[in-house]
Design an enzyme around this catalytic site. Sequence first.
Site, mmCIF file in Angstrom:
data_model
loop_
_atom_site.group_PDB
_atom_site.id
_atom_site.type_symbol
_atom_site.label_atom_id
_atom_site.label_comp_id
_atom_site.label_asym_id
_atom_site.label_seq_id
_atom_site.Cartn_x
_atom_site.Cartn_y
_atom_site.Cartn_z
ATOM 1 N N GLY A 1 0.831 -1.203 0.000
ATOM 2 C CA GLY A 1 0.000 0.000 0.000
ATOM 3 C C GLY A 1 0.866 1.254 0.000
ATOM 4 O O GLY A 1 2.056 1.205 -0.309
ATOM 5 N N LEU B 1 0.429 3.606 -2.111
ATOM 6 C CA LEU B 1 0.797 3.445 -3.525
ATOM 7 C C LEU B 1 1.160 4.759 -4.212
ATOM 8 O O LEU B 1 0.611 5.806 -3.915
ATOM 9 C CB LEU B 1 -0.337 2.754 -4.284
ATOM 10 C CG LEU B 1 -0.725 1.370 -3.762
ATOM 11 C CD1 LEU B 1 -1.710 0.697 -4.709
ATOM 12 C CD2 LEU B 1 0.494 0.476 -3.552
ATOM 13 N N GLY C 1 5.237 4.298 -8.965
ATOM 14 C CA GLY C 1 6.111 3.133 -9.111
ATOM 15 C C GLY C 1 5.313 1.844 -9.011
ATOM 16 O O GLY C 1 5.465 0.921 -9.839
ATOM 17 N N HIS C 2 4.446 1.758 -8.003
ATOM 18 C CA HIS C 2 3.584 0.575 -7.890
ATOM 19 C C HIS C 2 2.680 0.448 -9.123
ATOM 20 O O HIS C 2 2.466 -0.649 -9.643
ATOM 21 C CB HIS C 2 2.680 0.687 -6.662
ATOM 22 C CG HIS C 2 3.390 0.766 -5.355
ATOM 23 N ND1 HIS C 2 3.551 1.935 -4.657
ATOM 24 C CD2 HIS C 2 3.983 -0.185 -4.593
ATOM 25 C CE1 HIS C 2 4.201 1.706 -3.540
ATOM 26 N NE2 HIS C 2 4.488 0.428 -3.468
ATOM 27 N N GLN D 1 8.476 -8.125 8.093
ATOM 28 C CA GLN D 1 9.618 -7.627 7.324
ATOM 29 C C GLN D 1 10.086 -6.259 7.799
ATOM 30 O O GLN D 1 10.957 -5.659 7.188
ATOM 31 C CB GLN D 1 9.323 -7.623 5.828
ATOM 32 C CG GLN D 1 8.297 -6.610 5.366
ATOM 33 C CD GLN D 1 7.963 -6.798 3.903
ATOM 34 O OE1 GLN D 1 7.253 -7.730 3.527
ATOM 35 N NE2 GLN D 1 8.460 -5.923 3.043
ATOM 36 N N ASP E 1 13.654 -2.301 -5.562
ATOM 37 C CA ASP E 1 14.079 -3.242 -4.515
ATOM 38 C C ASP E 1 14.748 -4.428 -5.224
ATOM 39 O O ASP E 1 14.219 -5.540 -5.229
ATOM 40 C CB ASP E 1 12.867 -3.681 -3.694
ATOM 41 C CG ASP E 1 12.151 -2.505 -3.059
ATOM 42 O OD1 ASP E 1 12.608 -2.032 -2.022
ATOM 43 O OD2 ASP E 1 11.150 -2.033 -3.632
HETATM 44 P P1 AMP Z 1 6.241 -2.006 -1.477
HETATM 45 O O1 AMP Z 1 4.816 -1.607 -1.371
HETATM 46 O O2 AMP Z 1 7.202 -0.939 -1.081
HETATM 47 O O3 AMP Z 1 6.513 -3.348 -0.835
HETATM 48 O O4 AMP Z 1 6.508 -2.210 -3.021
HETATM 49 C C1 AMP Z 1 5.702 -3.076 -3.778
HETATM 50 C C2 AMP Z 1 6.352 -3.294 -5.112
HETATM 51 O O5 AMP Z 1 6.482 -2.054 -5.790
HETATM 52 C C3 AMP Z 1 7.764 -3.865 -4.980
HETATM 53 O O6 AMP Z 1 7.957 -4.839 -5.976
HETATM 54 C C4 AMP Z 1 8.629 -2.657 -5.207
HETATM 55 O O7 AMP Z 1 9.908 -2.971 -5.734
HETATM 56 C C5 AMP Z 1 7.804 -1.888 -6.227
HETATM 57 N N1 AMP Z 1 8.195 -0.475 -6.235
HETATM 58 C C6 AMP Z 1 8.257 0.365 -5.182
HETATM 59 N N2 AMP Z 1 8.711 1.574 -5.561
HETATM 60 C C7 AMP Z 1 8.951 1.491 -6.898
HETATM 61 C C8 AMP Z 1 9.436 2.414 -7.888
HETATM 62 N N3 AMP Z 1 9.773 3.670 -7.581
HETATM 63 N N4 AMP Z 1 9.548 1.971 -9.162
HETATM 64 C C9 AMP Z 1 9.214 0.687 -9.482
HETATM 65 N N5 AMP Z 1 8.735 -0.214 -8.601
HETATM 66 C C10 AMP Z 1 8.609 0.174 -7.328
#
Ligand code: AMP
Length: 291
Positions: free
Chosen positions: A43, A45, A48-49, A73, A162
């Site tokens: 979330g 969001l 990037g997401h 985590q 990541d």
């Molecule tokens: P998170 O909600 O931070 O666990 O991220 C969920 C997914 O979104 C993970 O696969 C992250 O690598 C991806 N993600 C987060 N930030 C970015 C970004 N700036 N560009 C591309 N993917 C992203």
Amino acid sequence: MNPEPVRGDAARLDTVRTTADLRAAVARWRKAECTVGLVPTMGGLHDGHLALVRQARAECDRVVATIFVNPTQFNEESDFESYPRDEARDAAGLAAAGADFLFVPSAEVVYPAGFATTVSVSGLTDCLCGVSRPGHFSGVSTVVSKLLLQALPDVAYFGEKDYQQYLVVRRMARDLDLPVRIAAVATVRAADGFALSSRNVLLTPEQRRRAAALFQVLSDMAERLAKGAPAQPELARGRTVLIEAGFERIDYLDLRHGETLAALERAEAPARLFAAAWLGETRLIDNVPVA
Ligand code: AMP
């Protein structure tokens, strides 16, 4: 392929909270011979997401996004508590980006009483965030293996932002023979190069301005390393520049092999630069390829 993939819109974004409801939906799609893409998130969001969702939309007939702020985590209770949560806003963004379905399990659904299993990947987790965030990747691998087994997608999408996480999840899926392709999506950045992150909202305007130095330093270093500069002096210089730019603490700044994460003394393809550094209470990570 389903000849008429459904385009996501707010009205179509069904939200379910139990594994049984998720499985029932996926079973219906499978019966209709639809392919399924999964986008796991915590979330908070941002674009990037949504890039992950858009790629899933382009490649799969049905797109399932998940939101679960996974307590196992996080290293700090305060980080878990302050993590941004706004399901209604996230759902609207997901629908606009083309998701069909949202799975939002509670902690009880993911970790019911008596839960006692941990999935952990060795090797790839012995460096970078595996060192500065002990236990983090076991938390990630365990929850992602659950989500993959719950949804059984054809493809699951992870961000290069990541990058170590992407490699760990890919290794886990291969080692456990999970029938899923793990896809990587390029990092989405703000105009100043800063990698979009859910924790951005925790930065003050001044910290946000300084944060751009992370990508700038990585990009400058990558350019010199690509021309053959030795790693150690570059890394030392990069650390100094980051501290001068206002980062209080650097967890790591490393040149590593882009597949094995072995430390490198010079950029050999596929090399990658990785950084994790703190601005106040906020830890930021980024990485770039060294072409
Ligand atoms: P998170 O909600 O931070 O666990 O991220 C969920 C997914 O979104 C993970 O696969 C992250 O690598 C991806 N993600 C987060 N930030 C970015 C970004 N700036 N560009 C591309 N993917 C992203």
